[in-house]
Design a protein around this motif. Structure first.
Motif, PDB file in Angstrom:
ATOM      1  N   PRO A  31       0.835  -1.278  -0.065  1.00  0.00           N
ATOM      2  CA  PRO A  31      -0.339   0.141   0.393  1.00  0.00           C
ATOM      3  C   PRO A  31       0.860   0.990   0.423  1.00  0.00           C
ATOM      4  O   PRO A  31       1.811   1.499   1.107  1.00  0.00           O
ATOM      5  CB  PRO A  31      -0.910   0.067   1.535  1.00  0.00           C
ATOM      6  N   ASN A  32       0.644   2.353  -0.962  1.00  0.00           N
ATOM      7  CA  ASN A  32       1.219   3.514  -1.022  1.00  0.00           C
ATOM      8  C   ASN A  32       2.862   3.247  -0.948  1.00  0.00           C
ATOM      9  O   ASN A  32       3.973   3.936  -0.407  1.00  0.00           O
ATOM     10  CB  ASN A  32       0.718   4.500  -0.065  1.00  0.00           C
ATOM     11  N   ASP A  33       2.976   2.270  -2.294  1.00  0.00           N
ATOM     12  CA  ASP A  33       4.895   2.620  -1.863  1.00  0.00           C
ATOM     13  C   ASP A  33       5.262   1.748  -3.401  1.00  0.00           C
ATOM     14  O   ASP A  33       4.457   1.893  -4.213  1.00  0.00           O
ATOM     15  CB  ASP A  33       5.123   0.688  -0.779  1.00  0.00           C
ATOM     16  N   ARG A  34       5.610   1.917  -3.635  1.00  0.00           N
ATOM     17  CA  ARG A  34       7.433   1.374  -5.020  1.00  0.00           C
ATOM     18  C   ARG A  34       7.741   0.424  -4.755  1.00  0.00           C
ATOM     19  O   ARG A  34       7.985  -0.049  -3.594  1.00  0.00           O
ATOM     20  CB  ARG A  34       7.716   2.225  -4.988  1.00  0.00           C
ATOM     21  N   ILE A  35       7.971  -0.942  -6.063  1.00  0.00           N
ATOM     22  CA  ILE A  35       8.173  -2.020  -5.847  1.00  0.00           C
ATOM     23  C   ILE A  35       9.351  -2.412  -7.343  1.00  0.00           C
ATOM     24  O   ILE A  35       8.415  -1.416  -8.109  1.00  0.00           O
ATOM     25  CB  ILE A  35       7.643  -3.178  -5.670  1.00  0.00           C
ATOM     26  N   THR A  36      10.110  -3.288  -8.005  1.00  0.00           N
ATOM     27  CA  THR A  36      10.657  -2.775  -8.712  1.00  0.00           C
ATOM     28  C   THR A  36      10.665  -3.852  -9.244  1.00  0.00           C
ATOM     29  O   THR A  36      11.392  -5.403  -8.869  1.00  0.00           O
ATOM     30  CB  THR A  36      11.876  -2.218  -8.600  1.00  0.00           C
ATOM     31  N   ALA A  37      10.510  -4.266 -10.686  1.00  0.00           N
ATOM     32  CA  ALA A  37      10.181  -5.797 -11.664  1.00  0.00           C
ATOM     33  C   ALA A  37      11.532  -5.181 -12.245  1.00  0.00           C
ATOM     34  O   ALA A  37      11.608  -4.739 -13.365  1.00  0.00           O
ATOM     35  CB  ALA A  37       8.906  -5.485 -12.243  1.00  0.00           C
ATOM     36  N   ALA A  38      12.657  -6.338 -11.884  1.00  0.00           N
ATOM     37  CA  ALA A  38      13.681  -5.633 -12.882  1.00  0.00           C
ATOM     38  C   ALA A  38      13.690  -7.037 -13.801  1.00  0.00           C
ATOM     39  O   ALA A  38      13.196  -8.578 -13.695  1.00  0.00           O
ATOM     40  CB  ALA A  38      14.734  -6.421 -11.871  1.00  0.00           C
ATOM     41  N   PHE A  39      14.184  -6.893 -15.685  1.00  0.00           N
ATOM     42  CA  PHE A  39      13.966  -7.425 -16.202  1.00  0.00           C
ATOM     43  C   PHE A  39      15.736  -7.092 -16.880  1.00  0.00           C
ATOM     44  O   PHE A  39      15.778  -6.499 -17.311  1.00  0.00           O
ATOM     45  CB  PHE A  39      13.146  -7.435 -17.094  1.00  0.00           C
ATOM     46  N   LYS A  40      16.902  -8.584 -16.788  1.00  0.00           N
ATOM     47  CA  LYS A  40      18.093  -7.865 -17.559  1.00  0.00           C
ATOM     48  C   LYS A  40      18.131  -8.446 -19.070  1.00  0.00           C
ATOM     49  O   LYS A  40      18.057  -9.573 -18.948  1.00  0.00           O
ATOM     50  CB  LYS A  40      19.140  -9.097 -16.638  1.00  0.00           C
ATOM     51  N   ILE A  41      18.343  -7.635 -19.797  1.00  0.00           N
ATOM     52  CA  ILE A  41      17.904  -8.450 -21.177  1.00  0.00           C
ATOM     53  C   ILE A  41      19.988  -7.910 -21.361  1.00  0.00           C
ATOM     54  O   ILE A  41      20.396  -6.286 -21.378  1.00  0.00           O
ATOM     55  CB  ILE A  41      17.315  -7.658 -21.371  1.00  0.00           C
ATOM     56  N   ILE A  42      20.139  -8.587 -22.721  1.00  0.00           N
ATOM     57  CA  ILE A  42      21.411  -8.066 -23.466  1.00  0.00           C
ATOM     58  C   ILE A  42      20.777  -7.721 -25.079  1.00  0.00           C
ATOM     59  O   ILE A  42      21.178  -9.314 -25.570  1.00  0.00           O
ATOM     60  CB  ILE A  42      22.347  -9.148 -22.997  1.00  0.00           C
ATOM     61  N   PRO A  43      21.266  -7.482 -25.588  1.00  0.00           N
ATOM     62  CA  PRO A  43      20.725  -6.782 -26.899  1.00  0.00           C
ATOM     63  C   PRO A  43      22.112  -7.411 -28.122  1.00  0.00           C
ATOM     64  O   PRO A  43      22.543  -6.751 -27.189  1.00  0.00           O
ATOM     65  CB  PRO A  43      19.954  -5.538 -27.296  1.00  0.00           C
ATOM     66  N   GLU A  44      21.495  -8.170 -28.612  1.00  0.00           N
ATOM     67  CA  GLU A  44      22.898  -8.891 -29.605  1.00  0.00           C
ATOM     68  C   GLU A  44      23.132  -8.357 -30.987  1.00  0.00           C
ATOM     69  O   GLU A  44      23.496  -8.332 -31.967  1.00  0.00           O
ATOM     70  CB  GLU A  44      22.974 -10.295 -29.230  1.00  0.00           C
ATOM     71  N   GLN A  45      21.525  -7.400 -31.024  1.00  0.00           N
ATOM     72  CA  GLN A  45      21.543  -6.829 -32.614  1.00  0.00           C
ATOM     73  C   GLN A  45      22.023  -4.997 -32.585  1.00  0.00           C
ATOM     74  O   GLN A  45      21.675  -4.260 -31.937  1.00  0.00           O
ATOM     75  CB  GLN A  45      20.389  -6.307 -33.270  1.00  0.00           C
ATOM     76  N   ILE A  46      22.865  -5.204 -33.930  1.00  0.00           N
ATOM     77  CA  ILE A  46      22.802  -3.319 -33.616  1.00  0.00           C
ATOM     78  C   ILE A  46      20.750  -2.930 -34.282  1.00  0.00           C
ATOM     79  O   ILE A  46      20.701  -2.877 -34.906  1.00  0.00           O
ATOM     80  CB  ILE A  46      23.806  -2.885 -34.206  1.00  0.00           C
ATOM     81  N   GLY A  47      20.552  -1.359 -33.929  1.00  0.00           N
ATOM     82  CA  GLY A  47      19.194  -0.739 -34.018  1.00  0.00           C
ATOM     83  C   GLY A  47      18.498  -0.454 -32.862  1.00  0.00           C
ATOM     84  O   GLY A  47      18.875  -0.460 -32.155  1.00  0.00           O
ATOM     85  N   ASP A  48      17.264  -0.332 -33.692  1.00  0.00           N
ATOM     86  CA  ASP A  48      16.011  -0.008 -32.473  1.00  0.00           C
ATOM     87  C   ASP A  48      15.467  -0.900 -32.189  1.00  0.00           C
ATOM     88  O   ASP A  48      14.582  -1.714 -32.976  1.00  0.00           O
ATOM     89  CB  ASP A  48      15.176   0.566 -33.339  1.00  0.00           C
ATOM     90  N   TRP A  49      15.135  -1.137 -30.695  1.00  0.00           N
ATOM     91  CA  TRP A  49      14.556  -2.588 -30.095  1.00  0.00           C
ATOM     92  C   TRP A  49      13.091  -2.037 -29.597  1.00  0.00           C
ATOM     93  O   TRP A  49      13.558  -0.684 -28.688  1.00  0.00           O
ATOM     94  CB  TRP A  49      15.571  -2.734 -28.962  1.00  0.00           C
ATOM     95  N   GLU A  50      12.284  -2.173 -30.102  1.00  0.00           N
ATOM     96  CA  GLU A  50      10.850  -1.358 -29.037  1.00  0.00           C
ATOM     97  C   GLU A  50      10.082  -2.382 -27.987  1.00  0.00           C
ATOM     98  O   GLU A  50      10.232  -3.455 -27.884  1.00  0.00           O
ATOM     99  CB  GLU A  50      10.028  -1.683 -30.181  1.00  0.00           C
ATOM    100  N   LEU A  51      10.390  -1.241 -27.055  1.00  0.00           N
ATOM    101  CA  LEU A  51      10.075  -2.192 -25.914  1.00  0.00           C
ATOM    102  C   LEU A  51       8.372  -1.891 -25.279  1.00  0.00           C
ATOM    103  O   LEU A  51       7.713  -0.774 -25.291  1.00  0.00           O
ATOM    104  CB  LEU A  51      11.065  -1.708 -24.800  1.00  0.00           C
ATOM    105  N   ALA A  52       7.677  -2.637 -24.914  1.00  0.00           N
ATOM    106  CA  ALA A  52       6.673  -2.323 -24.505  1.00  0.00           C
ATOM    107  C   ALA A  52       6.521  -3.230 -23.189  1.00  0.00           C
ATOM    108  O   ALA A  52       6.254  -4.058 -22.964  1.00  0.00           O
ATOM    109  CB  ALA A  52       5.340  -2.939 -25.318  1.00  0.00           C
ATOM    110  N   VAL A  53       5.592  -2.301 -22.211  1.00  0.00           N
ATOM    111  CA  VAL A  53       5.386  -2.414 -20.589  1.00  0.00           C
ATOM    112  C   VAL A  53       3.498  -2.190 -20.479  1.00  0.00           C
ATOM    113  O   VAL A  53       3.449  -1.046 -20.701  1.00  0.00           O
ATOM    114  CB  VAL A  53       6.045  -1.477 -19.669  1.00  0.00           C
ATOM    115  N   THR A  54       3.292  -3.518 -19.704  1.00  0.00           N
ATOM    116  CA  THR A  54       2.056  -3.250 -19.664  1.00  0.00           C
ATOM    117  C   THR A  54       2.596  -3.727 -18.064  1.00  0.00           C
ATOM    118  O   THR A  54       2.547  -5.104 -17.802  1.00  0.00           O
ATOM    119  CB  THR A  54       1.438  -4.604 -20.724  1.00  0.00           C
ATOM    120  N   VAL A  55       1.131  -3.071 -17.331  1.00  0.00           N
ATOM    121  CA  VAL A  55       1.654  -3.345 -15.304  1.00  0.00           C
ATOM    122  C   VAL A  55      -0.428  -3.506 -15.049  1.00  0.00           C
ATOM    123  O   VAL A  55      -0.663  -2.487 -15.844  1.00  0.00           O
ATOM    124  CB  VAL A  55       2.067  -2.203 -14.707  1.00  0.00           C
ATOM    125  N   LYS A  56      -0.463  -4.286 -14.971  1.00  0.00           N
ATOM    126  CA  LYS A  56      -1.750  -4.868 -14.884  1.00  0.00           C
ATOM    127  C   LYS A  56      -2.147  -5.426 -13.498  1.00  0.00           C
ATOM    128  O   LYS A  56      -1.597  -6.384 -13.346  1.00  0.00           O
ATOM    129  CB  LYS A  56      -2.520  -6.156 -15.988  1.00  0.00           C
TER     130      LYS A  56
END
Length: 493
Positions: A31-56
């Motif tokens: 309640p009335n606090d924050r928490i972090t969800a951590a995802f460790k990713i290592i991109p292996e291609q040069i260019g634009d990576w599109e990230l979409a986050v949904t919290v439900k």
């Protein structure tokens, strides 16, 4: 929110090659606090990576899109080859540009080949005016280089009726900001004279004061009224630095090692000051009578040095230019002696200086292929040839200068960039035919087309090749002139 909740955090990733990946984590929010969800990713291609986050959760949901740009590692290597496309004598043009081989330690995927095409010689320089000056940074001389480049381009646009309100506004802003910055290099001794280090310097600089005077005289109508007194004091200081034989002496410290220690430094400094005097006289401001007497002595000195300076192409080039601007009877003699020092090939003409020959001997295989002082000398020579109406030679000189530009339309240093831009701007004013050109670019796999019309001449068209070819063939047909800049970048470990 005030309630404890079960929350699903969903991360979807689209890679540059359109591969989709999805990761999900379940967390409990307090309640009335924050928490972090951590995802460790290592991109292996040069260019634009599109990230979409949904919290439900059961009570609410939130969605966020972000782009992650992944760049290649290592250090970027640059290669640029500008080509002047001249269709005035023939209605077709063909050439093939060989691209460098990839270095063995290249970063895979970092290679990029871009061809910029523009139907105006100064198009790329104008487009990248804020990037032209790379080295050195800071100081009075680089500041003046930006102002002088802006003045040259603005004069060119006006004289060819290619200006627009926005372009003029941007260039005028550069000039006015440059003037304010220049005032910070006035000394603190009430002399109101310029020096390399500014207020605390012990001596004013003849060379820098002449530089300020020439550039701001060219654009005096855009400066505040108080600038008149500043320029008048600068002119008087320059007159006071004249020797009995008509030459000028340097009273302060300067950056340019050639001006400081070159064998013909007095000839150069005198020619440089003559250019400032002739520009100031055009303004019709006060003190012209005294200035005319000083100018005549300086011109007489340069005329007496025409023969002795013939072994130094740098001094010969600026002398020929200065004598032409002063309407000297020896102007043509100086130009003829300068011609004896040319380095020519089938389509270009340029000049090499003693300083560059010495550097190349001592540092063979280490220094850049073209010495900045050769560019500067060649630019002064172009201005001298244009003043004497030698169009055919001027075209060959301009072709060489254009071939030494970087992808942004500049050169190596502040000094050679500003003189070369001024010379090319003057050269471009003589091109009266509007371009109507069709250009085909071929890399062995695909063909790319560019059409240049009078309405689109100033626009820079950039074409990127997906894979690095070994060469690019350029075929053009039509009339007028254009420039193609073939640029290649690659990162090495």
């Amino acid at each position: 929110m005030p309630q404890k909740q079960d929350v699903a955090v969903n991360l979807s990733i689209r890679s540059p090659d359109n591969t989709m990946m999805t990761f999900t984590k379940s967390i409990i929010s307090k309640p009335n606090d924050r928490i972090t969800a951590a995802f460790k990713i290592i991109p292996e291609q040069i260019g634009d990576w599109e990230l979409a986050v949904t919290v439900k959760s059961a009570l609410a949901s939130y969605h966020l899109n972000k782009t992650l740009l992944v760049k290649p590692g290592g250090v970027t290597q640059f290669y640029s080859q500008p080509i002047l496309i001249d269709l005035n004598k023939s209605n077709t043009f063909n050439t093939v540009i060989q691209l460098p081989m990839d270095p063995a330690d290249r970063v895979t995927g970092s290679e990029k080949v871009i061809v910029d095409v523009v139907g105006d010689i100064l198009g790329v320089s104008l487009h990248n005016l804020d990037k032209l000056i790379r080295l050195p940074t800071g100081g009075g001389e680089p500041n003046m280089a930006i102002v002088a480049s802006s003045v040259a381009v603005l004069k060119y646009l006006r004289n060819t009726n290619k200006t627009s309100h926005q372009k003029e506004k941007n260039l005028a802003s550069n000039i006015q900001l440059g003037y304010q910055q220049a005032l910070t290099y006035l000394r603190n001794d009430n002399s109101n004279l310029f020096s390399m280090r500014g207020p605390t310097d012990t001596n004013s600089s003849t060379w820098l004061t002449a530089y300020f005077t020439r550039v701001f005289a060219e654009t005096s109508q855009r400066l505040p009224k108080s600038s008149t007194k500043v320029i008048e004091k600068a002119i008087q200081f320059l007159i006071d630095q004249q020797n009995d034989d008509g030459s000028f002496r340097e009273s302060g410290k300067i950056i340019d090692s050639y001006v400081e220690s070159g064998d013909s430094k007095q000839v150069f400094l005198t020619a440089f000051t003559v250019l400032s005097f002739t520009e100031y006289i055009k303004t019709g401001k006060a003190g012209i009578e005294k200035l005319n007497a000083s100018l005549q002595k300086a011109v007489a000195y340069l005329e007496s040095q025409v023969d002795s300076a013939k072994s130094d192409s740098y001094a010969s080039a600026i002398t020929a230019h200065a004598l032409a601007q002063a309407n000297s009877s020896k102007s043509l003699d100086a130009l003829n002696l300068l011609k004896d020092l040319t380095v020519t090939d089938a389509s270009t003409v340029h000049w090499k200086t003693p300083a560059s020959v010495e550097d190349e001997t001592e540092n063979a295989g280490y220094l850049y292929a073209t010495h900045p002082i050769d560019v500067e000398a060649t630019a002064y020579a172009l201005l001298a040839h244009l003043a004497n109406g030698n169009w055919n030679t001027s075209l060959k000189i301009a072709s060489w200068l254009i071939s030494k530009q970087n992808a942004e339309g500049g050169f190596f240093s502040t000094a050679d960039t500003v003189v070369a831009i001024e010379a090319l701007a003057k050269f471009a004013q003589f091109i009266t035919d509007a371009p109507a050109i069709q250009i085909d670019l071929m890399d062995g796999i695909q063909k790319r087309d560019v059409t240049i019309s009078p309405d689109t001449a100033m626009a820079v068209r950039s074409l990127e090749f997906a894979q690095k070819p070994t060469d690019i063939a350029i075929h053009a047909r039509g009339s007028g002139m254009a420039v193609a800049y073939v640029s290649w970048t690659c990162n090495v470990q």
